[in-house]
Every structure is written in C-alpha cells, then in structure tokens.
Motif scaffolding. Structure first.
Motif, mmCIF file in Angstrom:
data_model
loop_
_atom_site.group_PDB
_atom_site.id
_atom_site.type_symbol
_atom_site.label_atom_id
_atom_site.label_comp_id
_atom_site.label_asym_id
_atom_site.label_seq_id
_atom_site.Cartn_x
_atom_site.Cartn_y
_atom_site.Cartn_z
ATOM 1 N N GLN A 208 0.820 -1.206 0.000
ATOM 2 C CA GLN A 208 0.000 0.000 0.000
ATOM 3 C C GLN A 208 0.855 1.258 0.000
ATOM 4 O O GLN A 208 0.507 2.262 -0.626
ATOM 5 C CB GLN A 208 -0.935 0.004 1.211
ATOM 6 C CG GLN A 208 -2.151 -0.879 1.061
ATOM 7 C CD GLN A 208 -3.076 -0.385 -0.042
ATOM 8 O OE1 GLN A 208 -3.584 0.737 0.000
ATOM 9 N NE2 GLN A 208 -3.294 -1.227 -1.052
ATOM 10 N N GLN A 209 1.981 1.213 0.686
ATOM 11 C CA GLN A 209 2.874 2.372 0.719
ATOM 12 C C GLN A 209 3.604 2.571 -0.596
ATOM 13 O O GLN A 209 3.924 3.701 -0.969
ATOM 14 C CB GLN A 209 3.888 2.220 1.860
ATOM 15 C CG GLN A 209 3.256 2.244 3.238
ATOM 16 C CD GLN A 209 4.285 2.124 4.339
ATOM 17 O OE1 GLN A 209 5.148 2.987 4.496
ATOM 18 N NE2 GLN A 209 4.197 1.043 5.112
ATOM 19 N N LEU A 210 3.855 1.480 -1.318
ATOM 20 C CA LEU A 210 4.522 1.581 -2.612
ATOM 21 C C LEU A 210 3.543 1.949 -3.728
ATOM 22 O O LEU A 210 3.868 2.754 -4.602
ATOM 23 C CB LEU A 210 5.217 0.266 -2.959
ATOM 24 C CG LEU A 210 6.575 0.002 -2.322
ATOM 25 C CD1 LEU A 210 7.077 -1.383 -2.706
ATOM 26 C CD2 LEU A 210 7.593 1.062 -2.721
ATOM 27 N N LYS A 275 7.340 -5.326 -10.895
ATOM 28 C CA LYS A 275 8.521 -4.883 -10.162
ATOM 29 C C LYS A 275 8.138 -4.322 -8.798
ATOM 30 O O LYS A 275 8.819 -4.561 -7.793
ATOM 31 C CB LYS A 275 9.281 -3.835 -10.976
ATOM 32 C CG LYS A 275 9.907 -4.372 -12.250
ATOM 33 C CD LYS A 275 10.550 -3.254 -13.055
ATOM 34 C CE LYS A 275 11.182 -3.784 -14.330
ATOM 35 N NZ LYS A 275 11.823 -2.718 -15.123
ATOM 36 N N THR A 276 7.048 -3.581 -8.764
ATOM 37 C CA THR A 276 6.590 -2.998 -7.506
ATOM 38 C C THR A 276 6.176 -4.087 -6.522
ATOM 39 O O THR A 276 6.494 -4.014 -5.328
ATOM 40 C CB THR A 276 5.412 -2.040 -7.751
ATOM 41 O OG1 THR A 276 5.826 -1.000 -8.648
ATOM 42 C CG2 THR A 276 4.924 -1.426 -6.455
ATOM 43 N N ASP A 309 10.403 3.296 -11.557
ATOM 44 C CA ASP A 309 10.344 4.693 -11.979
ATOM 45 C C ASP A 309 10.619 5.604 -10.783
ATOM 46 O O ASP A 309 10.744 5.152 -9.645
ATOM 47 C CB ASP A 309 9.004 5.012 -12.622
ATOM 48 C CG ASP A 309 7.821 4.794 -11.693
ATOM 49 O OD1 ASP A 309 7.969 4.967 -10.463
ATOM 50 O OD2 ASP A 309 6.735 4.441 -12.183
ATOM 51 N N GLU A 310 10.707 6.910 -11.037
ATOM 52 C CA GLU A 310 11.151 7.839 -10.000
ATOM 53 C C GLU A 310 10.261 7.812 -8.760
ATOM 54 O O GLU A 310 10.749 7.766 -7.630
ATOM 55 C CB GLU A 310 11.213 9.262 -10.560
ATOM 56 C CG GLU A 310 11.761 10.272 -9.559
ATOM 57 C CD GLU A 310 11.925 11.657 -10.159
ATOM 58 O OE1 GLU A 310 12.313 12.567 -9.417
ATOM 59 O OE2 GLU A 310 11.649 11.814 -11.360
ATOM 60 N N ALA A 311 8.937 7.827 -8.958
ATOM 61 C CA ALA A 311 8.020 7.853 -7.818
ATOM 62 C C ALA A 311 8.174 6.601 -6.959
ATOM 63 O O ALA A 311 8.231 6.677 -5.725
ATOM 64 C CB ALA A 311 6.583 7.996 -8.305
ATOM 65 N N HIS A 312 8.245 5.448 -7.602
ATOM 66 C CA HIS A 312 8.383 4.203 -6.861
ATOM 67 C C HIS A 312 9.779 4.078 -6.244
ATOM 68 O O HIS A 312 9.928 3.465 -5.181
ATOM 69 C CB HIS A 312 8.082 3.002 -7.760
ATOM 70 C CG HIS A 312 6.626 2.855 -8.079
ATOM 71 N ND1 HIS A 312 6.106 3.156 -9.318
ATOM 72 C CD2 HIS A 312 5.576 2.465 -7.319
ATOM 73 C CE1 HIS A 312 4.801 2.936 -9.302
ATOM 74 N NE2 HIS A 312 4.451 2.521 -8.110
ATOM 75 N N ARG A 313 10.802 4.636 -6.893
ATOM 76 C CA ARG A 313 12.148 4.628 -6.306
ATOM 77 C C ARG A 313 12.166 5.369 -4.985
ATOM 78 O O ARG A 313 12.742 4.904 -3.992
ATOM 79 C CB ARG A 313 13.167 5.265 -7.263
ATOM 80 C CG ARG A 313 13.684 4.363 -8.340
ATOM 81 C CD ARG A 313 15.035 4.842 -8.863
ATOM 82 N NE ARG A 313 15.057 6.226 -9.269
ATOM 83 C CZ ARG A 313 14.702 6.676 -10.461
ATOM 84 N NH1 ARG A 313 14.242 5.830 -11.357
ATOM 85 N NH2 ARG A 313 14.785 7.952 -10.757
#
Length: 363
Positions: A208-210, A275-276, A309-313
């Motif tokens: 949920q946080q990712l 990946k997430t 991607d940047e947000a998930h990184r």
C-alpha cells in the motif's frame, strides 16, 4: 552494523579491496562493466555460497587468479561480532571459517548474513517456477524459526530415501518410509503456514505504501490437496509414484501463489507493476525478520534506477530507510539516487575498472 568491513581479492574484474562499509546505505556507481554488480555478488557468495548471476562458481574467479579470498567483519546487534573467511579455488575446493574455526555447513555463515537481493532476475519471483517462490518463502522461515533447518534436513533425507525405494520398486519398504516422510513433511508445512500468516499483513501494508492501486492476494499451497490428509494422499498416489520413480506430493511441491483478481499476477500486471510487487515482497520479508529477531536485513539492490520509476524509487528508498537496515545499491547514474538518502546515513563509492574509490560526503 551487519557488515563492517569487506576484504576481497580474485573475484571477476575487481581489484583487491579493503573497505569499511556504512551501517546504512552504501551507494556504488560507475559505468557498465566497471565491477559494481561484482561487489554485490561477493556479498551474496559469502552469505549463501551462491551467485545471483551464474550457477557456475568457477566463472567468478578472475583470469589473473586461481582463487577467491574474502573476509567479512560482521557486527550484529543480537548475535555479536564475528569474522567470516572464505577461500574458493578454481578447482572447486572451498574453505569457510568463522572466527578461525572451519565451518562444515554454509548455513552457519548464512545465519550471520541475512541477505536479500533485488536485481533484474529477482522478478522471476512472479514469472518463474514454483521453486523460486519456495526459496523466497523458506528464506523467511529459516531466518526467523530456528527449528526449520533441522526439520528441513530430516525431510530431505526422508524424501531421498522414499524416492530411492520407489525407483527400486521395493514396495515392502514403503510403509516404513511413508510414516517418517509424513511426519517430517507436516513439521515443515506447519512452520511455513505460520510464517505466511504473519507475513501477509506486513506485505499488504508495504504494498500500500509503494502503490495503493495494487491489490495482491498471497495463497500458500502445501504441495498436496490441502483438504486431504497427506498420509492418505501418498497412499492414493503410491502406484503412480512407483511408475514415475519419485514422490509427487509433499512440501517439495509447495507453492506460494501470487494473484490479483483471482488470476496469476504475472499474467495480469504490467512489467512495472510486477517490479513494484516484488519490491514489496522483499521489503516486507526484511521488515518481518527485523520485527521478530531484532536484527537487520542486508539489501543488495542492483541498478534500481532501471527497475523502478522515479516515484516508486523514492517510496522504495524511504521504506528501506525506515527499516534502518544496511543497503548496497548500484547505479550508472549517481544523481538519480544520491539525493534520496540522508547524507549522514550513507557512503558513496565510485567503481572504475574494478577499483573501488570512496568519495567524500561533499563529492
């Protein structure tokens, strides 16, 4: 600090190195082929006796050497301090020591180094065979449940003996081996099931946080019809087992099924979503390990910038930072990740043609 110091020589294209590592993030950047991943590979090799890049250990030795020497100084909050030494020869011979005493099993070193790898191949956790997911599950059980290793050794012996009887068609011995097989199988299954029950809520919270848009269900399948008694199952399958020459049902056939909307996640999710999910699984396993043992996981993250991607990184790095664990993270591009971490909780290394160079905090 899990790994305080690393000394190594003779591994791939790495130059001999001797470095004190940071207890938080160790950021390693450099061009492709410079040796970044080889350093992570060395840590994995010490921790598990295996590489995450090749199944042929002899390929790890540099062309200029006939041996790989490694020494790790480890400081564990719960277990204390130790020195692990490993010598691997091209011939295949291997010597492993703990505080100068020869170890007879890799598992003793593995216990000191709870390592998780996140790299392009990690995503086989969703797309690969059931074995990939069993290994993921058993990593967690092994590191939080002391009884698991002994139960697993007993089960493997029982399985091998039963399979040998099946191959030799020694039907009169099957009743004897069936009893021991079922007892050890149920012990393994009980520990796995209990672990998954504790793991699920941790995973759901991390996911949920990712990415709050993702909904993933985890289903543990024991390796036989869950509504049937295992003893009855292997009796029903005995004739077929004799024909095949091996045992069809048991913990060695267990599966962690990862689904979304009642379908296999690998068939429904995009590559980025996969990946997430895998990142969430890995972080959740470290979080549960830390909660139950008061120890920290060591994360090896290879080329994260190309995997998320940047947000998930940013979300991923924040979760690792909250765990306060030791991280080794590589990238071609220094700037894509360097500002995500707190300056006081990182070390930055540049890899150039196999040579590791520590940079100042202001660099």
């Amino acid at each position: 600090m899990p790994i305080r110091q690393i000394k190594l020589s003779g591994l791939r294209n790495l130059q001999p190195l001797d470095f004190t590592m940071n207890s938080g993030v160790n950021f390693i950047y450099g061009a492709n082929g410079s040796g970044k991943t080889s350093l992570l590979e060395a840590i994995m090799l010490m921790a598990t006796g295996k590489s995450f890049r090749t199944s042929h250990i002899k390929h790890l030795t540099s062309h200029e050497s006939d041996r790989i020497d490694m020494q790790f100084h480890i400081e564990d909050e719960s277990m204390g301090e130790c020195v692990l030494d490993s010598l691997r020869l091209k011939s295949g011979d291997h010597l492993l020591k703990l505080n100068g005493s020869v170890l007879t099993a890799q598992s003793e070193a593995t216990h000191w180094l709870p390592v998780q790898v996140i790299d392009p191949n990690t995503f086989k956790l969703l797309t690969g065979s059931p074995e990939e997911r069993r290994q993921f599950l058993d990593w967690g059980v092994f590191h939080v449940e002391q009884r698991f290793l002994n139960h697993w050794k007993v089960f493997r012996k029982q399985l091998q003996q039963r399979n040998a009887v099946l191959k030799q068609k020694e039907v009169e011995w099957l009743t004897t081996w069936n009893k021991g097989f079922v007892e050890s199988a149920l012990a393994i299954d009980e520990l796995r099931q209990a672990y998954i029950d504790r793991f699920k809520p941790v995973f759901e919270n991390i996911l949920q946080q990712l990415d709050s848009s993702l909904s993933i269900d985890l289903h543990y399948h024991p390796g036989w019809d869950k509504d049937s008694d295992l003893g009855q199952v292997i009796e029903r399958q005995q004739e077929r087992d004799l024909v095949l020459g091996y045992t069809q049902s048991g913990p060695h056939r267990a599966e962690l099924r990862i689904r979304t909307n009642k379908q296999p996640a690998a068939e429904i999710l995009s590559r980025g979503q996969q990946k997430t999910v895998v990142a969430a699984l890995k972080i959740a396993q470290g979080a549960l390990f830390q909660d139950e043992t008061q120890r920290r996981t060591i994360y090896l993250v290879d080329d994260l910038a190309s995997e998320l991607d940047e947000a998930h990184r940013h979300s991923f790095c924040k979760l690792l930072e909250d765990l306060d664990c030791q991280v080794y993270i590589t990238s071609i591009d220094k700037e894509k990740l360097i500002d995500v971490w707190k300056p006081m909780n990182r070390k930055v290394f540049r890899m150039e043609e196999g040579k590791l160079i520590e940079e100042s905090q202001s660099a």
